[in-house]
Design a protein around this motif. Structure first.
Motif, short mmCIF file in Angstrom:
data_model
loop_
_atom_site.label_atom_id
_atom_site.label_comp_id
_atom_site.label_asym_id
_atom_site.label_seq_id
_atom_site.Cartn_x
_atom_site.Cartn_y
_atom_site.Cartn_z
N ARG A 132 4.43 -18.09 6.28
CA ARG A 132 3.42 -17.40 5.32
C ARG A 132 2.53 -18.42 5.00
NH1 ARG A 132 6.15 -12.91 2.48
NH2 ARG A 132 8.43 -13.06 2.71
N ILE A 133 1.31 -18.36 5.57
CA ILE A 133 0.36 -19.35 5.39
C ILE A 133 -1.04 -18.65 5.02
CG2 ILE A 133 -1.04 -20.95 6.56
CD1 ILE A 133 1.31 -21.40 8.88
N GLY A 134 -1.32 -18.76 3.91
CA GLY A 134 -2.79 -18.41 3.41
C GLY A 134 -2.58 -16.81 2.75
N SER A 135 -1.48 -16.14 3.01
CA SER A 135 -1.28 -14.62 2.46
C SER A 135 0.22 -14.36 2.35
CB SER A 135 -2.30 -13.58 3.20
OG SER A 135 -1.65 -13.38 4.60
N ASP A 136 0.52 -13.13 2.12
CA ASP A 136 1.89 -12.81 2.14
C ASP A 136 2.25 -12.37 3.69
OD1 ASP A 136 4.35 -12.25 0.97
OD2 ASP A 136 3.89 -10.06 1.16
N PHE A 137 1.36 -12.24 4.50
CA PHE A 137 1.40 -11.86 5.87
C PHE A 137 2.28 -12.77 6.72
CE2 PHE A 137 -0.39 -10.79 10.14
CZ PHE A 137 0.45 -10.38 10.62
N PHE B 292 -2.34 6.67 10.11
CA PHE B 292 -3.87 6.72 10.25
C PHE B 292 -4.28 5.56 10.78
CE2 PHE B 292 -4.35 9.60 6.08
CZ PHE B 292 -3.87 10.74 6.94
N VAL B 293 -3.82 4.37 10.24
CA VAL B 293 -4.12 2.91 10.74
C VAL B 293 -3.76 2.70 12.23
CG1 VAL B 293 -3.47 0.67 10.55
CG2 VAL B 293 -3.86 1.85 8.69
N TYR B 294 -2.56 3.49 12.61
CA TYR B 294 -2.41 3.26 14.18
C TYR B 294 -3.35 3.91 15.18
CZ TYR B 294 1.87 0.79 13.76
OH TYR B 294 2.72 -0.23 13.83
N GLU C 102 -3.96 6.89 -3.49
CA GLU C 102 -5.15 7.69 -3.07
C GLU C 102 -6.25 6.94 -2.23
OE1 GLU C 102 -6.59 9.87 -6.57
OE2 GLU C 102 -5.08 10.94 -6.80
N VAL C 103 -6.57 5.85 -2.74
CA VAL C 103 -7.55 5.23 -1.92
C VAL C 103 -7.05 4.89 -0.70
CG1 VAL C 103 -8.88 2.98 -1.61
CG2 VAL C 103 -8.69 4.00 -3.89
N PHE C 104 -5.76 4.40 -0.43
CA PHE C 104 -5.37 4.50 1.01
C PHE C 104 -5.29 5.36 1.69
CE2 PHE C 104 -4.72 0.08 -0.28
CZ PHE C 104 -3.97 -0.76 0.64
N PHE C 105 -4.87 6.35 1.15
CA PHE C 105 -4.82 7.92 1.94
C PHE C 105 -5.94 8.42 2.43
CE2 PHE C 105 -4.68 12.38 2.12
CZ PHE C 105 -3.51 12.49 3.03
N PHE C 106 -7.03 8.24 1.57
CA PHE C 106 -8.42 9.09 1.80
C PHE C 106 -9.21 8.12 2.89
CE2 PHE C 106 -7.11 11.65 -1.73
CZ PHE C 106 -7.12 12.94 -1.14
N GLY D 258 -3.04 -9.36 6.25
CA GLY D 258 -3.08 -10.50 5.51
C GLY D 258 -3.77 -10.21 4.23
N TYR D 259 -4.83 -9.32 4.46
CA TYR D 259 -6.00 -9.14 3.25
C TYR D 259 -6.25 -7.65 2.82
CZ TYR D 259 -6.18 -14.02 4.16
OH TYR D 259 -5.82 -15.54 4.41
N VAL D 260 -6.01 -6.68 3.89
CA VAL D 260 -6.63 -5.35 3.52
C VAL D 260 -5.56 -4.67 3.17
CG1 VAL D 260 -7.48 -3.49 4.51
CG2 VAL D 260 -8.50 -5.69 5.32
N ILE D 261 -4.31 -4.39 3.90
CA ILE D 261 -3.34 -3.29 3.52
C ILE D 261 -1.96 -4.18 2.78
CG2 ILE D 261 -4.34 -1.90 5.49
CD1 ILE D 261 -1.92 -2.82 7.12
N THR D 262 -1.94 -5.26 2.76
CA THR D 262 -0.88 -5.94 2.30
C THR D 262 -0.47 -5.43 0.92
OG1 THR D 262 0.56 -7.91 2.33
CG2 THR D 262 -1.91 -7.99 1.61
N SER D 263 -1.41 -5.07 0.22
CA SER D 263 -1.15 -4.59 -1.09
C SER D 263 -0.33 -3.52 -1.62
CB SER D 263 -2.65 -4.52 -1.96
OG SER D 263 -3.47 -3.47 -1.39
N ALA D 264 0.07 -2.82 -0.40
CA ALA D 264 0.81 -1.46 -0.41
C ALA D 264 2.19 -1.80 0.27
CB ALA D 264 -0.28 -0.37 0.25
N TYR D 265 2.34 -3.07 0.67
CA TYR D 265 3.69 -3.17 1.06
C TYR D 265 4.09 -4.65 0.77
CZ TYR D 265 1.25 -4.72 5.38
OH TYR D 265 0.53 -5.21 6.12
N ASP D 266 5.47 -5.06 1.16
CA ASP D 266 6.04 -6.52 0.97
C ASP D 266 6.80 -6.92 2.15
OD1 ASP D 266 4.59 -7.75 -1.57
OD2 ASP D 266 5.76 -6.01 -2.38
N TYR D 267 6.88 -8.18 2.35
CA TYR D 267 7.79 -8.73 3.21
C TYR D 267 8.88 -9.46 2.50
CZ TYR D 267 4.06 -8.08 6.85
OH TYR D 267 3.30 -7.45 7.82
N TYR D 268 9.97 -9.27 2.48
CA TYR D 268 11.28 -9.60 2.07
C TYR D 268 11.88 -10.87 3.00
CZ TYR D 268 10.29 -5.97 -1.19
OH TYR D 268 9.67 -5.21 -2.27
N GLY D 269 12.89 -11.52 2.24
CA GLY D 269 13.62 -12.76 2.95
C GLY D 269 12.71 -13.79 3.10
N ASP D 270 13.31 -14.86 3.62
CA ASP D 270 12.52 -16.26 3.98
C ASP D 270 11.89 -16.00 5.44
OD1 ASP D 270 13.68 -17.26 1.64
OD2 ASP D 270 15.54 -17.85 2.80
#
Length: 276
Positions: free
Chosen positions: A160-165, A102-104, A22-26, A144-156
């Motif tokens: 990846r330096i400092g965050s999952d991004f 919305f981000v786009y 809900e937070v992400f959507f609104f 790297g720090y705002v929206i990455t909690s709503a998705y993931d990158y898979y594979g090698d």
């Protein structure tokens, strides 16, 4: 990290909480509304609808994004408010959330318009690279720090330096610069009649740059190769991107010799715009 698997297998995909969704959507929905209002104000101030037209083009970037999500092994968490699903035949289809759409509005629409204005104003070479650096920083902070909690990158993924991004994506995300350059060329050639081209140029440039610069990593992420080759691919992606950014800048912006050859410009009358 959460949701990341070993090797190149995508899954298991975690589920975010309903409150998180809900937070992400609104929040991003509200930001999109503010962007539209800002575009209306900009259009009224300049008596030019170009920023609004760029926002229309940004909407068309969204059906393209899942292509790179599939090739780049990105998956949004379950529990998001879904807009649609692409590639349903995959073991893990790409479910696309409304908040990403919305981000786009600002990630592609506003950014393309800003780069267009920069090229139209023929900024200095140093200023051009400040714009480029600003785009990169925005990309790193956002993904790297705002929206990455709503998705993931898979594979090698490389870098990846400092965050999952994975930082190689930064170099694959400069389609807005290409779109701004092409739009500036269209407006220089056709004047205001070139404005509607933004509807096509914004999504097409976004898609073209992803493939133009990102193909080495997209290819190796989907090949049975080790991390060494994927890091080499990331270096190649960065080199293609930086080289192309340099060429576009040299073609679009006046050098010292060109500035000396330019006729002296008359002051712009009050109320006039660079579009006129």
């Amino acid at each position: 990290m959460t949701g990341r698997s070993s090797g190149d297998v995508i899954g298991p995909i975690p589920t975010i909480s309903a409150q998180h969704a809900e937070v992400f959507f609104f929040v991003f929905g509200a930001i999109a509304v503010l962007v539209v209002l800002a575009a209306i104000a900009e259009s009224a101030r300049r008596r030019s609808p170009l920023m609004l037209i760029c926002l229309v083009g940004s909407v068309l970037c969204n059906p393209v994004e899942p292509i790179w999500d599939a090739l780049g092994k990105l998956r949004f968490h379950h529990g998001n408010y879904w807009a649609w699903t692409e590639f349903p035949d995959l073991a893990q289809p790409v479910q696309y959330p409304w908040w990403a759409a919305f981000v786009y509005t600002f990630f592609t629409g506003v950014t393309c318009y800003v780069f267009f204005r920069m090229f139209e104003n023929r900024v200095k070479w140093s200023t051009y690279w400040l714009f480029v650096a600003g785009q990169a920083v925005m990309n790193i902070v956002l993904e790297g720090y705002v929206i990455t909690s709503a998705y993931d990158y898979y594979g090698d993924q490389p870098w990846r330096i400092g965050s999952d991004f994975p930082l190689w994506w930064v170099f694959a995300n400069f389609g807005e610069l290409l779109g701004g350059a092409l739009l500036a060329l269209a407006v220089r050639r056709f004047g205001r009649r070139g404005y509607p081209l933004a509807i096509v140029l914004v999504p097409s440039s976004f898609a073209a740059w992803e493939l133009w610069a990102g193909w080495p990593v997209f290819a190796t992420l989907n090949m049975s190769v080790g991390p060494v080759w994927r890091n080499v691919a990331a270096v190649l992606t960065a080199a293609i991107a930086v080289g192309t950014i340099w060429v576009i800048g040299r073609l679009m912006l006046p050098t010292e010799q060109r500035v000396a050859a330019l006729p002296e410009q008359r002051p712009i009358p009050s109320g006039a715009t660079v579009d006129s």
